[in-house]
Scaffold this motif. Structure first.
Motif, PDB file in Angstrom:
ATOM      1  N   PRO A   1      -6.603 -56.194 -36.907  1.00 40.31           N
ATOM      2  CA  PRO A   1      -5.709 -57.358 -36.926  1.00 40.31           C
ATOM      3  C   PRO A   1      -6.471 -58.621 -36.531  1.00 40.31           C
ATOM      4  CG  PRO A   1      -4.723 -55.514 -35.735  1.00 40.31           C
ATOM      5  CD  PRO A   1      -6.152 -55.158 -35.972  1.00 40.31           C
ATOM      6  N   PRO A   2      -6.242 -59.723 -37.221  1.00 39.06           N
ATOM      7  CA  PRO A   2      -6.913 -60.982 -36.851  1.00 39.06           C
ATOM      8  C   PRO A   2      -6.541 -61.407 -35.434  1.00 39.06           C
ATOM      9  CG  PRO A   2      -5.866 -61.147 -39.011  1.00 39.06           C
ATOM     10  CD  PRO A   2      -5.386 -59.875 -38.405  1.00 39.06           C
ATOM     11  N   ALA A   3      -7.393 -62.187 -34.805  1.00 41.38           N
ATOM     12  CA  ALA A   3      -7.134 -62.677 -33.451  1.00 41.38           C
ATOM     13  C   ALA A   3      -5.839 -63.479 -33.433  1.00 41.38           C
ATOM     14  CB  ALA A   3      -8.300 -63.538 -32.975  1.00 41.38           C
ATOM     15  N   ARG A   4      -5.112 -63.351 -32.310  1.00 43.06           N
ATOM     16  CA  ARG A   4      -3.823 -64.023 -32.168  1.00 43.06           C
ATOM     17  C   ARG A   4      -3.462 -64.138 -30.696  1.00 43.06           C
ATOM     18  NH1 ARG A   4      -0.765 -60.214 -35.756  1.00 43.06           N
ATOM     19  NH2 ARG A   4      -2.862 -60.059 -36.608  1.00 43.06           N
ATOM     20  N   ASN A   5      -2.353 -64.816 -30.430  1.00 41.60           N
ATOM     21  CA  ASN A   5      -1.796 -64.915 -29.088  1.00 41.60           C
ATOM     22  C   ASN A   5      -0.418 -64.259 -29.069  1.00 41.60           C
ATOM     23  OD1 ASN A   5      -3.902 -66.566 -27.815  1.00 41.60           O
ATOM     24  ND2 ASN A   5      -3.270 -68.110 -29.293  1.00 41.60           N
ATOM     25  N   THR A   6       0.100 -64.034 -27.862  1.00 45.62           N
ATOM     26  CA  THR A   6       1.396 -63.374 -27.653  1.00 45.62           C
ATOM     27  C   THR A   6       1.539 -62.141 -28.549  1.00 45.62           C
ATOM     28  OG1 THR A   6       2.582 -64.789 -29.245  1.00 45.62           O
ATOM     29  CG2 THR A   6       2.500 -65.523 -26.953  1.00 45.62           C
ATOM     30  N   THR A   7       0.573 -61.272 -28.457  1.00 45.70           N
ATOM     31  CA  THR A   7       0.549 -60.068 -29.278  1.00 45.70           C
ATOM     32  C   THR A   7       1.649 -59.098 -28.859  1.00 45.70           C
ATOM     33  OG1 THR A   7      -1.847 -60.310 -29.405  1.00 45.70           O
ATOM     34  CG2 THR A   7      -0.942 -58.204 -30.080  1.00 45.70           C
ATOM     35  N   HIS A   8       2.385 -58.552 -29.825  1.00 43.25           N
ATOM     36  CA  HIS A   8       3.396 -57.525 -29.555  1.00 43.25           C
ATOM     37  C   HIS A   8       2.764 -56.158 -29.812  1.00 43.25           C
ATOM     38  CE1 HIS A   8       5.691 -61.060 -31.350  1.00 43.25           C
ATOM     39  NE2 HIS A   8       5.978 -61.097 -30.057  1.00 43.25           N
ATOM     40  N   LEU A   9       2.657 -55.359 -28.770  1.00 41.32           N
ATOM     41  CA  LEU A   9       1.958 -54.078 -28.852  1.00 41.32           C
ATOM     42  C   LEU A   9       2.787 -53.016 -28.157  1.00 41.32           C
ATOM     43  CD1 LEU A   9      -0.931 -53.534 -30.033  1.00 41.32           C
ATOM     44  CD2 LEU A   9      -1.763 -53.532 -27.687  1.00 41.32           C
ATOM     45  N   VAL A  10       2.937 -51.830 -28.779  1.00 42.16           N
ATOM     46  CA  VAL A  10       3.733 -50.759 -28.195  1.00 42.16           C
ATOM     47  C   VAL A  10       3.228 -49.421 -28.733  1.00 42.16           C
ATOM     48  CG1 VAL A  10       5.493 -50.751 -30.029  1.00 42.16           C
ATOM     49  CG2 VAL A  10       6.127 -50.007 -27.722  1.00 42.16           C
TER      50      VAL A  10
ATOM     51  N   GLY B   1       6.209 -64.006 -28.741  1.00 42.80           N
ATOM     52  CA  GLY B   1       6.959 -63.992 -27.491  1.00 42.80           C
ATOM     53  C   GLY B   1       8.161 -63.076 -27.493  1.00 42.80           C
ATOM     54  N   ALA B   2       8.236 -62.135 -28.429  1.00 38.61           N
ATOM     55  CA  ALA B   2       9.351 -61.191 -28.459  1.00 38.61           C
ATOM     56  C   ALA B   2       9.122 -60.070 -27.448  1.00 38.61           C
ATOM     57  CB  ALA B   2       9.529 -60.615 -29.859  1.00 38.61           C
ATOM     58  N   ALA B   3      10.189 -59.335 -27.141  1.00 33.80           N
ATOM     59  CA  ALA B   3      10.102 -58.143 -26.297  1.00 33.80           C
ATOM     60  C   ALA B   3      10.108 -56.920 -27.203  1.00 33.80           C
ATOM     61  CB  ALA B   3      11.276 -58.099 -25.327  1.00 33.80           C
TER      62      ALA B   3
ATOM     63  N   GLY C   1      12.054 -63.836 -29.145  1.00 43.54           N
ATOM     64  CA  GLY C   1      10.867 -64.508 -29.639  1.00 43.54           C
ATOM     65  C   GLY C   1      11.194 -65.875 -30.218  1.00 43.54           C
ATOM     66  N   ARG C   2      10.127 -66.615 -30.546  1.00 43.79           N
ATOM     67  CA  ARG C   2      10.254 -67.933 -31.169  1.00 43.79           C
ATOM     68  C   ARG C   2       9.259 -68.035 -32.320  1.00 43.79           C
ATOM     69  NH1 ARG C   2      10.740 -72.728 -26.761  1.00 43.79           N
ATOM     70  NH2 ARG C   2      11.728 -73.780 -28.510  1.00 43.79           N
TER      71      ARG C   2
ATOM     72  N   ARG D   1      15.908 -65.469 -26.559  1.00 44.72           N
ATOM     73  CA  ARG D   1      14.926 -65.726 -25.498  1.00 44.72           C
ATOM     74  C   ARG D   1      13.509 -65.474 -25.982  1.00 44.72           C
ATOM     75  NH1 ARG D   1      17.347 -62.038 -21.337  1.00 44.72           N
ATOM     76  NH2 ARG D   1      19.179 -62.559 -22.596  1.00 44.72           N
ATOM     77  N   SER D   2      12.573 -65.932 -25.206  1.00 43.91           N
ATOM     78  CA  SER D   2      11.160 -65.644 -25.403  1.00 43.91           C
ATOM     79  C   SER D   2      10.601 -65.167 -24.071  1.00 43.91           C
ATOM     80  CB  SER D   2      10.425 -66.903 -25.869  1.00 43.91           C
ATOM     81  OG  SER D   2       9.039 -66.663 -26.003  1.00 43.91           O
ATOM     82  N   GLY D   3       9.653 -64.248 -24.116  1.00 44.90           N
ATOM     83  CA  GLY D   3       9.026 -63.780 -22.883  1.00 44.90           C
ATOM     84  C   GLY D   3       9.857 -62.783 -22.100  1.00 44.90           C
ATOM     85  N   GLY D   4      10.928 -62.250 -22.685  1.00 42.13           N
ATOM     86  CA  GLY D   4      11.689 -61.200 -22.015  1.00 42.13           C
ATOM     87  C   GLY D   4      10.936 -59.888 -22.023  1.00 42.13           C
ATOM     88  N   GLN D   5      11.472 -58.910 -21.300  1.00 39.69           N
ATOM     89  CA  GLN D   5      10.829 -57.602 -21.214  1.00 39.69           C
ATOM     90  C   GLN D   5      11.794 -56.505 -21.648  1.00 39.69           C
ATOM     91  OE1 GLN D   5       7.382 -56.789 -19.927  1.00 39.69           O
ATOM     92  NE2 GLN D   5       7.429 -58.851 -20.795  1.00 39.69           N
TER      93      GLN D   5
END
Length: 327
Positions: A60-69, A115-117, A132-133, A172-176
């Motif tokens: 995957p290309p470099a990014r921020n706020t990565t969603h990983l599970v 920024g999603a959970a 997320g946003r 929301r953004s940044g939730g868990q």
């Protein structure tokens, strides 16, 4: 208080460290019993003692706020979307099988966002994505833009589907999102919404026939106004929530509280600790019964010989470093 709940942070000093990258993500690969760290377009593996850089023909290309599970359905690590380095939101889907990344091309997928959970509900055999946003703005890409999503998306191992839900939590953004393996429940907590920080709590009760969120009202809730990290601590058999805020005495340091959920209420471990930077990914390593965190230290400092005035002072280029801590 039980000594197990008084967990403390300890820095490790492996010979090799992953890159210091803000907006990275960390997850434990249950099938291969190793921790996977994605940062700066690189994939790193932690075996409990040392880091090694993984090699994959594609990544995957470099990014921020990565969603990983960790996806129990495919027995792979799932990566979805995030915010690209140019500030554009992404909605690509990738699976990591322990040695290779493979991009997926599902028939449906969430719209691009960061920024999603995200969490895997093992009992229901589904990965849940909420909130997320859609992007960033500004010359530094630091300003979030776009409305907060309140859509619940489900991954079934092959494709995504948006679930119409009852009692939908505020966007929301940044939730868990975290899966409570003891009670076989998925919980949503906190984040930032239209009116600021949230510390509400919700229980997912979704099936293909009926999807529902139920708001919970425990007598005690962790504080608002902080970054959050949630995981299920298998040794404690409780959900563990870390709250992070900038330390009052040093803007480059961060103060952490630990909270545990027993199915009824939250309680705080009375030990509050200071780390030298921000956590940019943490995961519970069930093979070693430790919480592993990648901490990025450093930040923007005032340039030398710069006089304070009504105009904001110039800031130096951030000097960042990577550290590995366990709890």
């Amino acid at each position: 208080m039980d000594n197990a709940l008084q967990g403390h942070w300890r820095q490790l000093n492996p010979a090799t460290l992953p890159p210091s990258w803000r907006g990275s993500s960390l997850v434990f690969d249950k099938k291969r019993q190793q921790t996977v760290f994605v940062a700066a377009g690189e994939t790193w593996l932690w075996n409990g003692e040392s880091w090694s850089k993984a090699q994959s023909r594609l990544a995957p290309p470099a990014r921020n706020t990565t969603h990983l599970v960790y996806d129990a359905l495919t027995e792979c690590v799932l990566l979805f979307g995030g915010i690209g380095l140019d500030g554009s939101p992404l909605n690509d889907v990738w699976l990591w099988n322990g040695s290779l990344w493979t991009e997926q091309h599902p028939a449906q997928r969430p719209f691009p966002l960061g920024g999603a959970a995200i969490a895997c509900d093992v009992a229901r055999q589904q990965v849940i994505l909420f909130g997320g946003r859609p992007g960033l703005a500004g010359s530094t890409g630091s300003n979030r833009v776009g409305s907060f999503s309140s859509t619940t998306w489900i991954w079934d191992g092959a494709t995504w589907q948006a679930y119409p839900t009852k009692n939908t939590p505020p966007g929301r953004s940044g939730g868990q999102l975290v899966y409570d393996a003891l009670r076989q429940q998925t919980l949503l907590f906190g984040g930032i919404g239209t009116n600021g920080y949230l510390n509400d709590m919700w229980l997912w009760q979704g099936t293909r026939d009926e999807a529902n969120w139920q708001q919970l009202f425990p007598t005690t809730l962790p504080p608002t106004g902080t970054r959050l990290y949630a995981t299920f601590h298998e040794q404690l058999q409780q959900v563990l929530l870390l709250t992070e805020k900038i330390a009052e005495t040093n803007l480059l340091q961060h103060s952490f509280q630990s909270w545990v959920w027993d199915g009824v209420s939250w309680s705080q471990s009375f030990i509050e600790q200071i780390l030298p930077g921000s956590i940019e990914g943490c995961a519970y390593d069930s093979s070693h019964n430790t919480l592993v965190a990648c901490v990025v230290t450093g930040g923007k400092a005032l340039l030398a010989n710069k006089k304070m005035s009504a105009v904001l002072p110039d800031l130096a280029v951030p000097t960042l470093a990577s550290q590995t801590w366990i709890w």
